[in-house]
Scaffold this active site. Structure first.
Site, PDB file in Angstrom:
ATOM      1  NE  ARG A   1     -39.136  -0.427 -33.763  1.00 48.52           N
ATOM      2  CZ  ARG A   1     -40.496  -0.219 -33.149  1.00 48.52           C
ATOM      3  NH1 ARG A   1     -41.035  -0.622 -32.231  1.00 48.52           N
ATOM      4  NH2 ARG A   1     -41.119   0.764 -33.888  1.00 48.52           N
ATOM      5  CB  VAL A   2     -35.683   1.040 -28.636  1.00 48.02           C
ATOM      6  CG1 VAL A   2     -36.252   1.700 -27.961  1.00 48.02           C
ATOM      7  CG2 VAL A   2     -34.952  -0.286 -28.179  1.00 48.02           C
ATOM      8  N   GLY A   3     -38.608   1.499 -30.274  1.00 50.01           N
ATOM      9  CA  GLY A   3     -39.573   2.358 -30.962  1.00 50.01           C
ATOM     10  C   GLY A   3     -39.581   3.816 -30.029  1.00 50.01           C
ATOM     11  CG  ASP A   4     -43.391   6.022 -30.577  1.00 53.81           C
ATOM     12  OD1 ASP A   4     -43.456   4.576 -30.623  1.00 53.81           O
ATOM     13  OD2 ASP A   4     -44.452   6.613 -30.714  1.00 53.81           O
ATOM     14  CB  THR A  27     -50.645   4.285 -29.872  1.00 53.97           C
ATOM     15  OG1 THR A  27     -51.804   4.961 -30.426  1.00 53.97           O
ATOM     16  CG2 THR A  27     -50.747   4.487 -28.370  1.00 53.97           C
ATOM     17  N   GLY A  28     -48.495   4.084 -32.409  1.00 49.52           N
ATOM     18  CA  GLY A  28     -48.485   4.126 -33.897  1.00 49.52           C
ATOM     19  C   GLY A  28     -46.824   3.770 -34.356  1.00 49.52           C
ATOM     20  CB  THR A  84     -48.516   1.271 -27.643  1.00 51.93           C
ATOM     21  OG1 THR A  84     -47.422   0.813 -28.645  1.00 51.93           O
ATOM     22  CG2 THR A  84     -47.837   2.348 -26.782  1.00 51.93           C
TER      23      THR A  84
HETATM   24  N1  ASP Z   1     -45.406   2.959 -31.064  1.00 52.01           N
HETATM   25  C1  ASP Z   1     -44.916   1.625 -31.052  1.00 52.01           C
HETATM   26  C2  ASP Z   1     -43.808   1.317 -31.349  1.00 52.01           C
HETATM   27  O1  ASP Z   1     -43.307   1.757 -32.554  1.00 52.01           O
HETATM   28  C3  ASP Z   1     -46.182   0.645 -31.532  1.00 52.01           C
HETATM   29  C4  ASP Z   1     -47.436   1.138 -31.424  1.00 52.01           C
HETATM   30  O2  ASP Z   1     -47.755   2.095 -30.852  1.00 52.01           O
HETATM   31  O3  ASP Z   1     -48.249   0.446 -32.015  1.00 52.01           O
HETATM   32  O4  ASP Z   1     -43.132   0.480 -30.852  1.00 52.01           O
END
Ligand code: ASP
Length: 409
Positions: A267-270, A290-291, A239
């Protein structure tokens, strides 16, 4: 593993001293004096934005808007077909569709915009801004977010590059022993499941050899095969977040991603969640993440950090507190937390900044980093809550150590 306190103080003080604005690192008084504004512009971002910081900084120095500068930085990885964590070339969901998420916050007008699950439009950070500027809403998702973008004039593009498509096919083929994707029973390459009791090392060596064959058959270039196999075994994340501050004390932030590789469609992340993947209040500061998105949503990471700073915490303390909340959600059980990866990028109104991460990095010798431009451009190591490396998900404990290294394939 111990909490690294020494590194934490180092980063916090460095960030402040550089601007001559030292505050007590542990000053948590709610009545802390209002922060002064930085005397020079500052941009911070994830390491994959490093090469685009100059352009963003130039915009800030010329007096352009802070959101425009932050968007200029994250647009770099969105446009780059070889960055498979963002925009064009992002690794797709399990059905082969690249679904993108993004949000932004504009400090001067106190507005926000976000999009989730967008397909066929690569610059979703700009689309998030379009939602902010052209609708009375904050967030649009899925097909209708895409439709809105096309109506606004964003070009329709196939985001699945040949490179990402081939890795997706490799992922499907490799996992196909358990589904109806080939090889079927009649396929000359089909062989009976490995008898139980075979040593793990031998089974894994065979599996890796098969992956090499499949990668060659899928047409993946030899020099990219190891990386492709790693993406299949351990679906990667990735990200970019960027926060910007100008001399007037205006601030903005944005985060953009293709999310988890091979995710469940929808799916939607943060990253597009205001308060989780990004939060900006120019009275205080701006933060992004990120993560592991699911973990960050549960602690509203970016908002928690900005509110911590509002109560007087240093950027570093504020980030560490958010990481500790993630750890607390697992009762500090490291046998689970080792599968969580989280990095926060934090910028305070006075120009002090911090990069903090749950673990030191993904692999030994490769720590998480934050990229900074405040007149000079650099990468700095993030301060970890736990020293050590996070483990890839899904757990594959039976891969022998000697085969875990990419060089063994
Ligand atoms: N935070 C992002 C998500 O969960 C992925 C990432 O940052 O690596 O979609």
């Amino acid at each position: 593993m111990a909490i690294s306190r020494r590194g934490f103080l180092g980063t916090a003080v460095l960030g402040s001293v550089g601007l001559g604005l030292q505050r007590k690192p542990s000053d948590s008084s709610p009545e802390a004096a209002p922060l002064k504004t930085a005397r020079k512009p500052v941009l911070i971002c994830a390491a994959n934005g490093f090469r685009y910081l100059d352009e963003g900084y130039q915009l800030l120095s010329q007096g352009h808007d802070t959101l425009e500068a932050a968007l200029r930085v994250v647009r770099g990885p969105e446009d780059d077909p070889n960055d498979d964590s963002v925009g064009l070339g992002g690794l797709p969901n399990e059905e082969g569709v690249v679904e993108l998420d993004s949000c932004c916050m504009h400090g001067p007008t106190r507005r926000a915009g976000a999009v989730g699950g967008v397909h066929d439009i690569k610059n979703v950070s700009l689309l998030a801004r379009a939602v902010m500027e052209h609708t009375g809403h904050v967030m649009l998702v899925g097909d209708n977010a895409t439709k809105f973008g096309l109506e606004m004039g964003f070009p329709r593009e196939n985001l699945l590059t040949e490179r990402s498509r081939k890795v997706w096919i490799l992922w499907k083929e490799f996992n196909s022993d358990r589904d109806w994707w080939g090889p079927g029973l009649a396929d000359p390459h089909w062989h009976a499941p490995t008898p139980q009791g075979k040593p793990d090392a031998e089974r894994w060596r065979q599996a890796l050899d098969r992956l090499q064959e499949l990668a060659a058959a899928a047409g993946i270039a030899p020099e990219f095969r190891r990386a492709a196999i790693q993406r299949v075994l351990y679906p990667p994340t990735g990200t970019i977040h960027c926060s910007a501050l100008n001399e007037k004390g205006e601030m903005s932030g944005t985060t953009t991603t293709s999310g988890l590789a091979w995710k469940v469609p929808g799916r939607v992340g943060d990253s597009p969640i205001i308060g989780a993947g990004c939060y900006t209040d120019q009275d205080v500061g701006s933060a992004g993440a990120t993560g592991s998105g699911e973990e960050n949503i549960k602690v509203c990471g970016a908002h928690t950090i900005v509110e911590n700073m509002r109560r007087g915490m240093t950027p570093h303390d504020a980030g560490m507190d958010a990481l500790q909340r993630i750890a607390r959600n697992y009762n500090n059980d490291k046998s689970r937390l080792e599968y969580v990866d989280m990095t926060y990028y934090i910028l305070r109104k006075d120009g002090a900044y911090a990069g903090v991460s749950l673990w030191t990095g993904y692999e030994p010798g490769k720590p998480h980093k934050i990229a900074i431009h405040d007149g000079s451009k650099r990468l700095e190591q993030c301060t970890p809550l736990f020293e050590g490396v996070s483990q890839e998900w899904p757990p594959m404990p039976d891969i022998p150590a000697e085969l875990r290294q990419q060089s063994a394939w």
